[in-house]
Design a protein around this motif. Structure first.
Motif, PDB file in Angstrom:
ATOM      1  N   PHE A   1       0.844  -1.194   0.000  1.00  0.00           N
ATOM      2  CA  PHE A   1       0.000   0.000   0.000  1.00  0.00           C
ATOM      3  C   PHE A   1       0.880   1.245   0.000  1.00  0.00           C
ATOM      4  O   PHE A   1       1.922   1.279   0.652  1.00  0.00           O
ATOM      5  N   ASN A   2       0.448   2.270  -0.744  1.00  0.00           N
ATOM      6  CA  ASN A   2       1.142   3.553  -0.677  1.00  0.00           C
ATOM      7  C   ASN A   2       0.133   4.680  -0.484  1.00  0.00           C
ATOM      8  O   ASN A   2      -1.076   4.482  -0.638  1.00  0.00           O
ATOM      9  N   ALA A   3       0.621   5.849  -0.155  1.00  0.00           N
ATOM     10  CA  ALA A   3      -0.233   6.969   0.252  1.00  0.00           C
ATOM     11  C   ALA A   3      -1.212   7.406  -0.832  1.00  0.00           C
ATOM     12  O   ALA A   3      -2.249   8.004  -0.525  1.00  0.00           O
ATOM     13  N   SER A   4      -0.913   7.113  -2.089  1.00  0.00           N
ATOM     14  CA  SER A   4      -1.795   7.550  -3.183  1.00  0.00           C
ATOM     15  C   SER A   4      -2.948   6.582  -3.425  1.00  0.00           C
ATOM     16  O   SER A   4      -3.860   6.887  -4.185  1.00  0.00           O
ATOM     17  N   ASN A   5      -2.921   5.425  -2.762  1.00  0.00           N
ATOM     18  CA  ASN A   5      -3.980   4.427  -2.946  1.00  0.00           C
ATOM     19  C   ASN A   5      -5.265   4.840  -2.236  1.00  0.00           C
ATOM     20  O   ASN A   5      -5.262   5.692  -1.351  1.00  0.00           O
ATOM     21  N   SER A   6      -6.373   4.196  -2.609  1.00  0.00           N
ATOM     22  CA  SER A   6      -7.696   4.534  -2.073  1.00  0.00           C
ATOM     23  C   SER A   6      -7.917   3.941  -0.686  1.00  0.00           C
ATOM     24  O   SER A   6      -7.147   3.100  -0.213  1.00  0.00           O
ATOM     25  N   ASP A   7      -9.003   4.375  -0.045  1.00  0.00           N
ATOM     26  CA  ASP A   7      -9.392   3.812   1.244  1.00  0.00           C
ATOM     27  C   ASP A   7      -9.709   2.321   1.102  1.00  0.00           C
ATOM     28  O   ASP A   7      -9.402   1.521   1.991  1.00  0.00           O
ATOM     29  N   ALA A   8     -10.341   1.964  -0.029  1.00  0.00           N
ATOM     30  CA  ALA A   8     -10.664   0.552  -0.269  1.00  0.00           C
ATOM     31  C   ALA A   8      -9.394  -0.275  -0.377  1.00  0.00           C
ATOM     32  O   ALA A   8      -9.331  -1.408   0.124  1.00  0.00           O
ATOM     33  N   ALA A   9      -8.361   0.291  -1.000  1.00  0.00           N
ATOM     34  CA  ALA A   9      -7.075  -0.408  -1.102  1.00  0.00           C
ATOM     35  C   ALA A   9      -6.441  -0.566   0.270  1.00  0.00           C
ATOM     36  O   ALA A   9      -5.828  -1.590   0.570  1.00  0.00           O
ATOM     37  N   CYS A  10      -6.600   0.449   1.116  1.00  0.00           N
ATOM     38  CA  CYS A  10      -6.082   0.391   2.485  1.00  0.00           C
ATOM     39  C   CYS A  10      -6.733  -0.766   3.246  1.00  0.00           C
ATOM     40  O   CYS A  10      -6.040  -1.583   3.867  1.00  0.00           O
ATOM     41  N   ILE A  11      -8.052  -0.835   3.199  1.00  0.00           N
ATOM     42  CA  ILE A  11      -8.778  -1.894   3.909  1.00  0.00           C
ATOM     43  C   ILE A  11      -8.418  -3.263   3.335  1.00  0.00           C
ATOM     44  O   ILE A  11      -8.195  -4.229   4.080  1.00  0.00           O
ATOM     45  N   SER A  12      -8.336  -3.347   2.016  1.00  0.00           N
ATOM     46  CA  SER A  12      -7.991  -4.614   1.364  1.00  0.00           C
ATOM     47  C   SER A  12      -6.606  -5.089   1.782  1.00  0.00           C
ATOM     48  O   SER A  12      -6.394  -6.272   2.058  1.00  0.00           O
ATOM     49  N   ARG A  13      -5.677  -4.157   1.827  1.00  0.00           N
ATOM     50  CA  ARG A  13      -4.302  -4.519   2.198  1.00  0.00           C
ATOM     51  C   ARG A  13      -4.224  -4.985   3.654  1.00  0.00           C
ATOM     52  O   ARG A  13      -3.499  -5.940   3.968  1.00  0.00           O
ATOM     53  N   ILE A  14      -4.975  -4.356   4.538  1.00  0.00           N
ATOM     54  CA  ILE A  14      -4.986  -4.773   5.941  1.00  0.00           C
ATOM     55  C   ILE A  14      -5.540  -6.186   6.075  1.00  0.00           C
ATOM     56  O   ILE A  14      -4.991  -7.027   6.801  1.00  0.00           O
ATOM     57  N   ILE A  15      -6.631  -6.471   5.360  1.00  0.00           N
ATOM     58  CA  ILE A  15      -7.210  -7.817   5.386  1.00  0.00           C
ATOM     59  C   ILE A  15      -6.213  -8.825   4.821  1.00  0.00           C
ATOM     60  O   ILE A  15      -6.081  -9.950   5.325  1.00  0.00           O
TER      61      ILE A  15
END
Length: 289
Positions: free
Chosen positions: A33-47
């Motif tokens: 994940f990087n700072a330019s990614n979306s909130d959905a990408a953030c949640i997906s990466r955490i999962i």
């Protein structure tokens, strides 16, 4: 057929496989994940980090038995801290929305009171009675506002559980984790289907569902290969070649046997090995008398 050279001289890795389980493992890619990614990408990466952390032990067992290496989290302290920061911002935005919906509920309550005449003077009530339509409209507005608030309260609760999925990976990484940010959240021990269903309705929910389903498929593949490679404990299975079959599965899934997997499925190979061995045993019995 696509092929790729390994580091070992003369060793060729075959990307195509007739084993659906190995295909799932080989095709799974981890992207940080990087700072330019979306909130959905953030949640997906955490999962993703949470799930890959959970199956790390199974992956170590698989590597020990077959040499096959499963995808690891690839997470660093910097990435975990970035995910925590994004989650803090996401939680704050959701709480702001919840506050706005609470205001809407309060306004709707006032509208009901006004439509009922509860906040009017005696002269106002006498001169102008609230109509039934005004009252019904005010109650409908309150019901809708209250429903939206309840949905947002649930959404806030769900969003707040997401960063808690990072605790185990943070402990695994050790140094560099911003513990003050991490400890703002409670540790979460699983991703429930209710959470996934709720997140799937949000913006970018498709990405979250896609990652969750891909991880479920990966987990199933790893567990099933391990089950096939470990000798059974059931007496019936043992009496019907259970140990031999598990050994054949180990040989099939071994990291060096990519060419074998490109030509034949696991079930076909094990069936062949088992039948060939049965024939050999029968011949030995015939000629031992």
């Amino acid at each position: 057929m696509n092929t790729a050279h390994n580091k070992g001289e003369g060793c060729i890795a075959i990307s195509y496989s007739k084993s659906k389980y190995m295909s799932v493992i080989n095709d799974y890619n981890v992207i940080s994940f990087n700072a330019s990614n979306s909130d959905a990408a953030c949640i997906s990466r955490i999962i993703e980090i949470f799930t890959l952390n959970k199956i790390r032990i199974e992956g170590q067992k698989l590597a020990l038995i077959t040499g096959v290496v499963i995808p690891d989290t690839g997470a660093t302290a910097d990435e975990v801290n970035l995910l925590l920061s994004r989650c803090a911002s996401l939680c704050s935005n959701e709480e702001k929305e919840m506050a706005l919906r609470q205001i809407a509920v309060n306004d709707a309550k006032v509208a009901i009171q006004q439509a009922s005449g509860e906040s009017r003077t005696i002269s106002e009530v006498k001169s102008r009675k609230s109509s039934r339509m005004d009252r019904e409209e005010a109650e409908r507005r309150f019901h809708n506002a209250n429903s939206r608030l309840a949905e947002q309260v649930e959404r806030v609760a769900i969003v707040k559980t997401i960063p808690g999925l990072l605790f185990d990976e943070a402990a695994y990484i050790g140094k560099g984790i911003n513990l003050s940010k991490l400890n703002n959240f409670k540790k979460a021990s699983f991703v429930s289907s209710e959470i996934i269903n709720m997140l799937s309705t949000l913006e970018g929910g498709y990405a979250i569902r896609f990652i969750h389903d891909s991880l479920a498929e990966l987990t199933t593949a790893i567990k099933n290969i391990l089950k096939q490679c470990i000798p059974p404990t059931d007496r019936y299975e043992l009496d019907n070649g259970g140990v031999l079959k598990s050994q054949a599965f180990v040989e099939y899934y071994h990291v060096d046997n990519g060419l074998l997997r490109a030509m034949i499925s696991a079930e076909e190979y094990v069936s062949y090995i088992f039948s060939r061995t049965k024939i050999s045993e029968t011949k030995r019995k015939i000629f031992s008398n």
